[in-house]
Design an enzyme around this catalytic site. Structure first.
Site, PDB file in Angstrom:
ATOM      1  N   HIS A  82       0.851  -1.185   0.000  1.00 22.42           N
ATOM      2  CA  HIS A  82       0.000   0.000   0.000  1.00 22.42           C
ATOM      3  C   HIS A  82       0.887   1.236   0.000  1.00 22.42           C
ATOM      4  O   HIS A  82       1.811   1.348   0.808  1.00 22.42           O
ATOM      5  CB  HIS A  82      -0.907   0.027   1.234  1.00 22.42           C
ATOM      6  CG  HIS A  82      -1.789   1.235   1.240  1.00 22.42           C
ATOM      7  ND1 HIS A  82      -3.001   1.270   0.575  1.00 22.42           N
ATOM      8  CD2 HIS A  82      -1.609   2.460   1.770  1.00 22.42           C
ATOM      9  CE1 HIS A  82      -3.526   2.474   0.712  1.00 22.42           C
ATOM     10  NE2 HIS A  82      -2.710   3.216   1.433  1.00 22.42           N
ATOM     11  N   ASP A 161     -14.966   3.144   7.273  1.00 17.59           N
ATOM     12  CA  ASP A 161     -13.901   3.969   6.706  1.00 17.59           C
ATOM     13  C   ASP A 161     -14.379   4.679   5.444  1.00 17.59           C
ATOM     14  O   ASP A 161     -14.049   5.833   5.201  1.00 17.59           O
ATOM     15  CB  ASP A 161     -12.661   3.147   6.380  1.00 17.59           C
ATOM     16  CG  ASP A 161     -11.606   4.022   5.726  1.00 17.59           C
ATOM     17  OD1 ASP A 161     -11.131   4.953   6.402  1.00 17.59           O
ATOM     18  OD2 ASP A 161     -11.305   3.841   4.535  1.00 17.59           O
ATOM     19  N   ARG A 168     -13.938  13.179   6.024  1.00 19.12           N
ATOM     20  CA  ARG A 168     -12.660  13.851   6.322  1.00 19.12           C
ATOM     21  C   ARG A 168     -12.198  14.667   5.129  1.00 19.12           C
ATOM     22  O   ARG A 168     -11.638  15.752   5.279  1.00 19.12           O
ATOM     23  CB  ARG A 168     -11.595  12.802   6.673  1.00 19.12           C
ATOM     24  CG  ARG A 168     -11.804  12.182   8.039  1.00 19.12           C
ATOM     25  CD  ARG A 168     -10.966  10.923   8.193  1.00 19.12           C
ATOM     26  NE  ARG A 168      -9.570  11.163   7.942  1.00 19.12           N
ATOM     27  CZ  ARG A 168      -8.738  10.263   7.385  1.00 19.12           C
ATOM     28  NH1 ARG A 168      -9.176   9.065   7.050  1.00 19.12           N
ATOM     29  NH2 ARG A 168      -7.482  10.556   7.195  1.00 19.12           N
ATOM     30  N   SER A 183      -7.412   4.226   8.916  1.00 17.30           N
ATOM     31  CA  SER A 183      -8.138   4.116   7.654  1.00 17.30           C
ATOM     32  C   SER A 183      -7.453   3.103   6.734  1.00 17.30           C
ATOM     33  O   SER A 183      -8.079   2.174   6.209  1.00 17.30           O
ATOM     34  CB  SER A 183      -8.181   5.505   7.001  1.00 17.30           C
ATOM     35  OG  SER A 183      -8.513   5.427   5.642  1.00 17.30           O
ATOM     36  N   LYS A 187      -8.632  -1.320   6.175  1.00 17.40           N
ATOM     37  CA  LYS A 187      -8.936  -1.937   4.878  1.00 17.40           C
ATOM     38  C   LYS A 187      -7.972  -3.087   4.578  1.00 17.40           C
ATOM     39  O   LYS A 187      -8.369  -4.135   4.077  1.00 17.40           O
ATOM     40  CB  LYS A 187      -8.860  -0.881   3.774  1.00 17.40           C
ATOM     41  CG  LYS A 187     -10.056   0.073   3.809  1.00 17.40           C
ATOM     42  CD  LYS A 187      -9.915   1.218   2.834  1.00 17.40           C
ATOM     43  CE  LYS A 187      -8.915   2.226   3.273  1.00 17.40           C
ATOM     44  NZ  LYS A 187      -8.986   3.542   2.684  1.00 17.40           N
TER      45      LYS A 187
HETATM   46  N1  URA Z   1      -5.501   6.636   2.201  1.00 17.92           N
HETATM   47  C1  URA Z   1      -6.490   6.052   2.907  1.00 17.92           C
HETATM   48  O1  URA Z   1      -6.989   4.988   2.555  1.00 17.92           O
HETATM   49  N2  URA Z   1      -6.924   6.673   4.020  1.00 17.92           N
HETATM   50  C2  URA Z   1      -6.403   7.843   4.453  1.00 17.92           C
HETATM   51  O2  URA Z   1      -6.828   8.328   5.478  1.00 17.92           O
HETATM   52  C3  URA Z   1      -5.382   8.438   3.698  1.00 17.92           C
HETATM   53  C4  URA Z   1      -4.946   7.808   2.567  1.00 17.92           C
END
Ligand code: URA
Length: 425
Positions: A82, A161, A168, A183, A187
């Site tokens: 990621h 999320d 946000r 966040s 995931k």
């Molecule tokens: N990527 C995400 O999935 N969440 C965040 O808060 C920032 C970047």
């Protein structure tokens, strides 16, 4: 339990209890806590922070808001990457098939771009016919066929999320380290990968503008992953200038295919190989040789199988923007700055990105870099080419590149910033 008491606790710099966290996440997902209440809580978290235990509980509550995927039927170890997002960051495209070619399974659930950073799915969708939306069964089929899959995360994965991130985004609360860490990790943990490598970007084109903040974010995410049984490691990598020589959807696919064909820009190759080694190591395959898999064409073979299995045509010509505008160097010297944020905003304004979730993107739009920091340039030489279908956007994009975004200096001593700045385990 009520939302106001939870907000007051964090507003007054208190520690949220496990019960408060579980309740507020669940009630927000169900619509019982209103957006304005969650916004106030997010702002209190941004201003006053969270302790490690609070972040861990918040993450667990977000995971529990939805389903968890299960890859236990696969015979290969799963490993994923990621990136926290940058400009020209196309690494997932060559990386997933490369790691698959080395013997791991790569279920790469990706997102779309918002703001100045591009999204992997937008890039992949410039390939004619390719589909991002797959059912869980289709995803497993593609993984079986190609060893890797790049697709959209289903609605059932960490729905808390999904709602909170959208909130946000419009309330100035994206940049809170506890919220970013929970966040991303909710995931990734819900996705069910066995190993995870985080590419935490640092610099003008990233969320984290300095090394200290990036280290804190990386350390928080590594801790969350490890606590949930996911072997997690983070690389901190430079995002002061774009990665590679392109920013924009089809432009980046073309560059990724060059890397898979054994060429491509040196920085993209270096980072792809470094992340591949980390992913393979974390997956328990430390002896695999990703450089060989790039050179012998096996990574390209996995790419072609993945594209075909997702309905795409790996041989189809990629879309090209209708109009181009080239910017030339005004003086001779060394290119000492080519600012990632400025290039990202320019690409976005040309149509490569979107301002709202529902906006379409132009497949061919973006910025092509003819020189990178450290290169010598001559007055009049091409520096950047802007691509778009809508030439009325050129002026707005050029504004982003004005000022000190591009700097050419009469210096012989240029110290390049290393691409890989740190490693956190
Ligand atoms: N990527 C995400 O999935 N969440 C965040 O808060 C920032 C970047």
């Amino acid at each position: 339990m009520d939302a106001i008491s939870v907000i007051r606790t964090k507003r007054d710099r208190g520690r949220l209890s496990d019960a408060q966290i579980d309740w507020v996440i669940d009630a927000y997902t169900r619509g019982e806590v209103a957006d304005e209440q969650m916004s106030a809580l997010a702002m209190a978290i941004l201003l006053n922070g969270m302790e490690r235990e609070e972040i861990a509980r918040w993450t667990a509550a977000m995971i529990a808001s939805g389903e968890r995927m299960d890859f236990s039927s696969l015979t290969r170890p799963t490993t994923d990457k990621h990136s926290t997002g940058g400009v020209g960051d196309k690494i997932t495209l060559p990386l997933a098939p490369l790691v698959a070619a080395c013997g791991a399974a790569v279920p790469q659930l990706s997102g779309r771009g918002l703001g100045h950073t591009g999204g992997t799915l937008d890039k992949m969708e410039s390939i004619p016919g390719w589909r991002a939306l797959l059912s869980n069964e289709e995803m497993l089929d593609v993984l079986g066929e190609a060893g890797c899959v790049i697709c959209a995360a289903g609605d059932g994965l960490a729905p808390a999320d999904r709602k909170l991130y959208a909130l946000r985004d419009v309330t100035g609360t994206v940049e809170a380290i506890p919220l970013i860490a929970s966040s991303i990790m909710s995931k990734k943990i819900a996705e069910g990968t066995g190993a995870l490598v985080l590419d935490v970007k640092v610099g003008s084109g990233a969320f984290m503008k300095n090394l200290d903040d990036a280290r804190e974010l990386a350390g928080t995410m590594v801790g969350l992953g490890t606590d949930h049984g996911v072997r997690t490691v983070a690389l901190l990598t430079d995002m002061s200038t774009p990665l590679g020589r392109t920013a924009g959807n089809a432009l980046e696919v073309r560059e990724s295919v060059e890397v898979l064909a054994g060429g491509g820009p040196a920085d993209v190759v270096e980072l792809t190989l470094a992340l591949a080694r980390e992913m393979l190591d974390a997956a328990g395959l430390p002896d695999a040789d990703p450089a060989k898999a790039l050179a012998d064409g096996s990574a390209m073979d996995h790419w072609r199988r993945m594209i075909t299995a997702q309905g795409g045509d790996p041989d189809a010509p990629l879309p090209v923007a209708r109009e181009r505008h080239t910017l030339h160097a005004e003086t001779s010297g060394t290119l000492t700055r080519l600012d990632a944020y400025a290039v990202g905003v320019a690409a976005w304004r040309l149509g490569a990105g979107r301002a709202r979730k529902e906006d379409p993107v132009q497949a061919g739009a973006g910025v092509e870099l003819h020189a990178k920091p450290g290169d010598r340039v001559s007055a009049g030489a091409p520096l950047l080419t802007l691509h778009t279908d809508t030439p009325e956007r050129f002026d707005y994009a050029l504004e982003a590149l004005a000022g000190d975004a591009v700097e050419i200096t009469d210096t012989a001593s240029f110290e390049p910033v290393p691409l890989i700045l740190d490693r956190i385990v």
